[in-house]
Design a protein around this motif. Structure first.
Motif, short mmCIF file in Angstrom:
data_model
loop_
_atom_site.label_atom_id
_atom_site.label_comp_id
_atom_site.label_asym_id
_atom_site.label_seq_id
_atom_site.Cartn_x
_atom_site.Cartn_y
_atom_site.Cartn_z
N GLY A 1 0.75 -1.07 -0.03
CA GLY A 1 0.04 0.17 -0.06
C GLY A 1 0.80 1.24 -0.10
N ASP A 2 1.98 1.16 0.83
CA ASP A 2 2.72 2.55 0.64
C ASP A 2 3.48 2.57 -0.75
N MET A 3 3.82 1.54 -1.06
CA MET A 3 4.53 1.81 -2.68
C MET A 3 3.57 2.15 -3.42
N LEU A 4 2.36 1.76 -3.55
CA LEU A 4 1.34 2.10 -4.67
C LEU A 4 0.90 3.92 -4.36
N ASP A 5 0.96 3.83 -3.03
CA ASP A 5 0.57 5.16 -2.47
C ASP A 5 1.60 6.33 -3.12
N ARG A 6 2.86 5.81 -2.98
CA ARG A 6 4.02 6.80 -3.36
C ARG A 6 3.79 6.97 -4.85
N LEU A 7 3.67 5.86 -5.51
CA LEU A 7 3.84 5.85 -7.00
C LEU A 7 2.49 6.88 -7.63
N ALA A 8 1.36 6.68 -6.92
CA ALA A 8 0.16 7.39 -7.43
C ALA A 8 0.43 9.05 -7.18
N PHE A 9 1.48 9.45 -6.44
CA PHE A 9 1.71 10.87 -6.51
C PHE A 9 2.42 11.43 -7.71
N TYR A 10 2.88 10.64 -8.36
CA TYR A 10 3.40 11.02 -9.81
C TYR A 10 2.37 10.75 -10.76
N GLY A 11 2.11 11.66 -11.63
CA GLY A 11 1.17 11.82 -12.55
C GLY A 11 1.15 10.58 -13.56
N PRO A 12 2.45 10.38 -14.36
CA PRO A 12 2.50 9.12 -14.99
C PRO A 12 1.97 7.58 -14.59
N ASP B 1 -5.87 15.94 -8.17
CA ASP B 1 -6.20 15.32 -9.62
C ASP B 1 -7.78 14.54 -9.05
N MET B 2 -8.95 15.15 -9.75
CA MET B 2 -10.27 14.49 -9.71
C MET B 2 -10.45 13.74 -10.92
N SER B 3 -9.69 13.52 -11.85
CA SER B 3 -10.11 12.88 -13.03
C SER B 3 -10.26 11.39 -12.64
N LEU B 4 -10.12 10.67 -11.55
CA LEU B 4 -10.35 9.31 -11.33
C LEU B 4 -11.23 9.15 -10.21
#
Length: 444
Positions: free
Chosen positions: A160-171, A224-227
């Motif tokens: 969860g921490d890893m996914l959370d960190r990656l989600a902060f980057y737009g790509p 980002d509210m797109s999702l």
């Protein structure tokens, strides 16, 4: 099947990496990447020997990533061009993720694979940003394929921490969401054959994915509210799965005759409700409409007695205090409509306890202010949807409060009706109330 030969081959291939950073001839970096790919193929082809072979990779991964980022990512101004071996480092990251996807089902290799994933978490943010899309894609595949192998709360917390960190980057954000959505969807698909066993998303996993989806709904990641709408729909399915898990363990009641759901986790329920309402307040008409539909389904399916009165009062306070401006007409109509429906659903129960009257009175007084503002704004030059919606909703509430069928405290119901009706009468719109209709009828 020859372990010494496999080790010798892989070690020889990985030794080609040791010549970095290849300043003399950059083409050597291409050779090193090709050697790394061949080494991974040799590893995957010898799955039965993976526990012994993967140690060689682990040492090499640690060496490359540590040397490539330690001195070159200290400044925020550093770019990918400043890295001594950007292509090789990116391929090492991808190789780690590919090895996790292919080998995580081997219990003896999992500790080493988790160590490699920790190496990725230790990468400097400036480098992670460059490869966030590839990392997120790999983690999405890993999550959707291997989630059933995550057995402990600590494993889930790390993922969860890893996914959370990656989600902060737009790509990488879309890939993270896709991984979560695919995982949740796998719990909804019926098995294809009798006797098939569906891979089960555990309670710990559901809690981690719920926290991530809440961030998508709230727009936590760079606003980002797109999702937010897809995340809400995904959350609906995940919440149903969480309820199913609670029932399977015997911790929660089954649905009642009306199909209402007993809340399995009060704090989670409140967080979901607040997140849904945040979407209802978005100015975009399409988003607020979908958010409102989702929020109303969530509330309507909840068994009221499974939550304490304080929770319902907190939700009502939030809605009455966090209304969108009257200029955002669609969102304002939706949010005021939600307020009216929840008040109708809960006030009979809440007014039965005089200990709730102080909070209820504050909510109703604030609601009266909103009604007045809606009615005045809605009559400026034309009768707007805001005016019509407010008039219809408040007239229905006022009539319900004084009806014989009202099961709450009748004295309190009379006061609520009078308070809200007075706002309609200020603009000459109180004629639809039951009392006013009755007063205008001729005596028989």
């Amino acid at each position: 099947k020859n372990l010494p030969l496999a080790k010798q081959t892989i070690r020889a291939l990985l030794d080609a990496i040791d010549a970095y950073p290849y300043f003399d001839d950059p083409i050597f970096e291409q050779h090193a990447v090709y050697s790394l790919e061949l080494a991974l193929l040799a590893l995957v082809s010898n799955r039965d020997r993976a526990p012994e072979l993967y140690e060689i990779f682990l040492t090499k991964f640690d060496s490359v990533l540590a040397s490539g980022t330690s001195e070159n990512m200290e400044s925020e101004t550093k770019s990918e061009k400043n890295l001594p071996t950007p292509f090789l480092m990116e391929r090492v990251v991808v190789t780690i993720l590919r090895s996790c996807i292919h080998l995580y089902d081997i219990p003896q290799v999992r500790p080493q694979l988790r160590t490699c994933l920790h190496l990725l978490m230790d990468l400097p943010p400036n480098f992670t940003r460059f490869v966030s899309d590839r990392m997120a894609c790999g983690m999405a595949i890993f999550l959707s394929q291997k989630f059933s192998l995550l057995e402990t709360a600590n494993e889930w917390a790390f993922i969860g921490d890893m996914l959370d960190r990656l989600a902060f980057y737009g790509p990488g954000r879309g890939f993270v969401f896709d991984g979560i959505a695919n995982t949740v969807e796998s719990q909804l698909t019926p098995t294809s054959q009798v006797g098939d066993e569906r891979r089960l998303l555990t309670q710990e996993g559901s809690q981690v994915l719920t926290k991530l989806l809440l961030k998508f709904i709230f727009g936590t990641y760079q606003k980002d509210m797109s999702l937010c709408v897809p995340a809400m729909l995904c959350m609906e399915n995940l919440y149903r799965h969480t309820v199913m898990l609670a029932r399977a363990t015997g911790d929660e009641e089954e649905e009642d005759d009306r199909g209402l759901i007993h809340v399995p986790d009060q704090e989670m329920w409140k967080n979901i409700a607040l997140a849904y309402y945040a979407v209802c307040r978005v100015p975009d008409p399409n988003i607020t409409n979908q958010g409102t539909d989702c929020f109303q389904r969530f509330i309507a399916s909840t068994k009221m007695s499974s939550l304490p009165d304080d929770t319902w009062l907190t939700v009502l306070h939030l809605i009455v205090m966090k209304q969108p401006p009257v200029t955002d007409e669609t969102a304002r109509v939706n949010c005021c409509g939600i307020l009216g429906k929840i008040l109708l659903m809960s006030i009979a129960h809440l007014s039965g306890d005089k200990g709730n009257w102080e909070d209820l009175t504050d909510i109703v007084n604030q609601m009266a202010v909103l009604v007045g503002a809606n009615m005045r704004e809605g009559r400026r030059g034309r009768v707007s949807p805001l005016f019509e919606s407010t008039l219809q909703s408040i007239t229905f509430i006022c009539n319900h409060m004084v009806a014989e069928e009202f099961t709450g405290d009748h004295e309190y119901g009379d006061w609520v009706s009078d308070t809200l009706l007075s706002e309609l009468e200020k603009v000459g719109a109180g004629g639809g109330s039951a009392r006013n209709v009755a007063a205008t009828q001729p005596n028989r």
